[in-house]
Design a protein around this motif. Structure first.
Motif: not given
Length: 153
Positions: A126-153
């Motif tokens: 991926f181009a850096h900007k795309i890799a950045n967005i994919v990484l940040l989405e997964q970080v947010f998803r992971g934080l939601c999983i760890n905090n029982n937020h429904p985003y990841h479902k």
């Protein structure tokens, strides 16, 4: 609340990707402080015109000072592929988590060995900007999983 740093070989820019990046950082701020560090200098620019070996060496020089400050995860196409739940567990490993996105030529093997973990976001490059967005989405998803937020479902 932990801190997540994203170190990347990239020039700072202000374009249409920045709004998406800023949105993910803002959404994640409830759970973690996220900072993006664009690392690029004249030495890297010159090294990239010489060879892939010189380029990788110059990347390592700017990344290595940050290796002592937390749990270090390199994003590498040959890294371990993880699902979102495994990724979420990575975010629980330390008060400070550092992600590294390499330059156009990737990483030196020596730098990768110094990291705690090597993961792949995809077999695609991926181009850096795309890799950045994919990484940040997964970080947010992971934080939601760890905090029982429904985003990841």
């Amino acid at each position: 609340m932990n801190k997540i740093n994203i170190y990347q070989i990239a020039k700072s820019s202000n374009d249409e990707f920045n709004k998406i990046i800023e949105d993910f950082i803002k959404m994640s701020s409830k759970y973690s402080k996220i900072e993006i560090h664009n690392l690029f200098n004249k030495k890297i620019a010159k090294a990239q015109t010489i060879s892939d070996i010189e380029a990788k060496k110059s990347y390592s020089e700017v990344f290595e000072p940050f290796l002592n400050s937390g749990y270090n995860i390199a994003l590498d196409v040959l890294g371990k592929r993880v699902d979102s739940f495994e990724f979420a567990k990575l975010l629980q490993n330390s008060a400070v988590i550092n992600f590294y996105i390499g330059g156009a030529y990737g990483f030196e093997a020596n730098f990768l060995q110094k990291c705690d973990k090597k993961i792949s976001l995809s077999e695609l490059t991926f181009a850096h900007k795309i890799a950045n967005i994919v990484l940040l989405e997964q970080v947010f998803r992971g934080l939601c999983i760890n905090n029982n937020h429904p985003y990841h479902k």
